[in-house]
Design an enzyme around this catalytic site. Structure first.
Site, PDB file in Angstrom:
ATOM      1  N   GLY A   1      34.945  32.767  54.901  1.00 24.87           N
ATOM      2  CA  GLY A   1      35.646  34.037  55.074  1.00 24.87           C
ATOM      3  C   GLY A   1      36.922  33.920  55.876  1.00 24.87           C
ATOM      4  O   GLY A   1      37.111  32.979  56.653  1.00 24.87           O
TER       5      GLY A   1
ATOM      6  N   ASP B   1      38.858  41.716  51.379  1.00 24.67           N
ATOM      7  CA  ASP B   1      37.644  40.971  51.720  1.00 24.67           C
ATOM      8  C   ASP B   1      37.728  40.447  53.150  1.00 24.67           C
ATOM      9  O   ASP B   1      37.261  39.331  53.448  1.00 24.67           O
ATOM     10  CB  ASP B   1      37.378  39.823  50.726  1.00 24.67           C
ATOM     11  CG  ASP B   1      35.933  39.327  50.787  1.00 24.67           C
ATOM     12  OD1 ASP B   1      35.093  40.014  51.400  1.00 24.67           O
ATOM     13  OD2 ASP B   1      35.656  38.246  50.240  1.00 24.67           O
TER      14      ASP B   1
ATOM     15  N   HIS C   1      36.757  40.478  44.115  1.00 23.47           N
ATOM     16  CA  HIS C   1      37.495  39.231  44.352  1.00 23.47           C
ATOM     17  C   HIS C   1      37.419  38.183  43.239  1.00 23.47           C
ATOM     18  O   HIS C   1      36.743  37.172  43.371  1.00 23.47           O
ATOM     19  CB  HIS C   1      37.116  38.606  45.696  1.00 23.47           C
ATOM     20  CG  HIS C   1      35.648  38.490  46.024  1.00 23.47           C
ATOM     21  ND1 HIS C   1      34.734  37.925  45.185  1.00 23.47           N
ATOM     22  CD2 HIS C   1      34.961  38.869  47.126  1.00 23.47           C
ATOM     23  CE1 HIS C   1      33.552  37.947  45.749  1.00 23.47           C
ATOM     24  NE2 HIS C   1      33.663  38.525  46.928  1.00 23.47           N
TER      25      HIS C   1
HETATM   26  O1  DOR Z   1      34.222  34.640  52.245  1.00 25.67           O
HETATM   27  C1  DOR Z   1      33.445  35.584  52.211  1.00 25.67           C
HETATM   28  N1  DOR Z   1      32.859  36.060  53.332  1.00 25.67           N
HETATM   29  N2  DOR Z   1      33.152  36.145  51.040  1.00 25.67           N
HETATM   30  C2  DOR Z   1      32.183  37.077  50.904  1.00 25.67           C
HETATM   31  O2  DOR Z   1      31.992  37.577  49.838  1.00 25.67           O
HETATM   32  C3  DOR Z   1      31.353  37.434  52.086  1.00 25.67           C
HETATM   33  C4  DOR Z   1      32.113  37.272  53.310  1.00 25.67           C
HETATM   34  C5  DOR Z   1      31.332  37.437  54.568  1.00 25.67           C
HETATM   35  O3  DOR Z   1      30.491  38.333  54.675  1.00 25.67           O
HETATM   36  O4  DOR Z   1      31.596  36.685  55.523  1.00 25.67           O
HETATM   37 ZN    ZN Z   2      33.149  40.411  50.746  1.00 29.39          ZN
HETATM   38 ZN    ZN Z   3      31.967  38.697  48.083  1.00 25.29          ZN
END
Ligand code: DOR
Ligand code: ZN
Ligand code: ZN
Length: 350
Positions: free
Chosen positions: A243, A228, A162
């Protein structure tokens, strides 16, 4: 069964090099069944699940547990990623020989980023034991620079997860121009959005950062698109977990952007199917004659608003609720069989 695909488009199904399925340990966010169903709904027939589970996937017992549980239903094809260091802490490498029996992907989450010797050793091991390191260098573009310098000296199999910044793209271009062999991915959401405070890692960039991602796609500097997919509960989001739950609508985000930017469907197919299959070593199997097909049937003329109440993922976390997008997955064929069929009536979603 005869499928009427008139006016629709058939493409190879998608392969996602980067998802979080949260099993074991965080099944309130997602589990293998809901995550794999969400993947099929998004047109993906193969996903690679990250190692930041609870317990961390850095041992035989945990990876066995995941793969056995997956086999009970086998909704989507799965590669489980191992952490490279124990408990993601960057203190000690996992037993690579043991984990290598199950996977060829090792994530560097938690690898002590200051410890250049540790990273050097990891690169050497990746050559010796024939695995790929999935590295999380951003948000520090400096780390990318250091890692690529090291890769130049040491060699090894490196994939950068990413990317989101113009600075990172410039460095990647510089080293690819020099002939260095490595790959990188961008997420659908970093192509679709910018200047948004919604919590995600890496954060959304500026318009210029996002435009750099488009250039990276157009110029072939960015190898693959990976979601992701990071499902969280409402409560965890309120408490700041980063996330986006994105796999179900990934194709629509990418197609909408590509349509606006005049990027071809062939390019989309390369970034979402062919390139990841090559990077994962699945391409041989894909083109072998007599193999069952993995395909999607898509409607490119369809337009809908993002509606999380239709998500099959447990994670409804997205900044894109209500946004208008183009393109819909109608059917996903996995290993020669219909694995997902869109049952929404035509006007449900307008
Ligand atoms: O936004 C994210 N959430 N980026 C990551 O690299 C990890 C992920 C997560 O595990 O929630
Ligand atoms: Zn990730
Ligand atoms: Zn990540």
């Amino acid at each position: 069964e005869i499928i009427d695909g008139e006016g629709k488009v058939v493409m190879p199904s998608f392969i996602d090099m980067h998802v979080h399925l949260r099993e074991p340990g965080q099944t309130e966010k997602e589990d293998l069944i809901t995550g794999e169903k969400a993947a099929l709904k998004g047109g993906f027939t193969h996903v690679c699940a990250m190692a930041n589970t609870n317990p961390v996937c850095d041992n035989e017992k945990t990876i066995e547990y995941i793969l056995n549980k997956h086999k009970e239903n086998e909704i989507c094809n799965l590669t489980q990623i191992s952490a490279l260091t124990k408990r993601l802490k960057g203190e000690e490498f996992v037993n690579i020989d043991e984990m290598r029996e199950y996977t060829n992907l090792f994530s560097d989450d938690g690898l002590n980023v200051d410890d250049i010797e540790l990273f050097k050793e990891a690169l050497e091991l990746s050559k010796e034991k024939d695995f790929k390191i999935l590295t999380h260098c951003e948000p520090e573009a400096e780390t990318i620079k250091r890692d690529l310098k090291l890769l130049t000296d040491v060699g090894g199999n490196l994939h950068i997860c990413h990317i989101s910044l113009r600075k990172s793209l410039d460095l990647i271009k510089e080293y690819k121009d020099k002939g260095l062999d490595f790959s990188c991915e961008v997420t659908p959401h970093h192509l679709f959005e910018w200047n948004n405070e919604y919590r995600v890692n890496p954060p959304f960039g500026t318009k210029d950062d996002r435009d750099a991602m488009i250039e990276g796609i157009k110029e072939g500097i960015i190898d693959a698109i990976a979601t992701d997919h990071a499902p969280h509960t409402k409560k965890d989001k309120e408490n700041g977990s980063p996330g986006i739950s994105g796999i179900e609508e990934a194709f629509s985000y990418v197609y909408t952007v590509f349509k606006e930017e005049g990027i071809s469907l062939n390019c989309l197919s390369d970034k979402m199917s062919y390139a990841p299959s090559k990077l994962l070593g699945l391409d041989e199997a894909l083109i072998e004659e007599g193999k069952d097909a993995n395909l999607v049937l898509v409607d490119l003329n369809e337009s809908h608003k993002i509606n999380t109440s239709n998500f099959v993922s447990k994670g409804k976390n997205t900044p894109f609720e209500g946004r208008q997008v183009y393109g819909k997955i109608l059917i996903t064929i996995k290993n020669g069989e219909i694995a997902y069929k869109n049952e929404e009536r035509k006007n449900d979603n307008r």
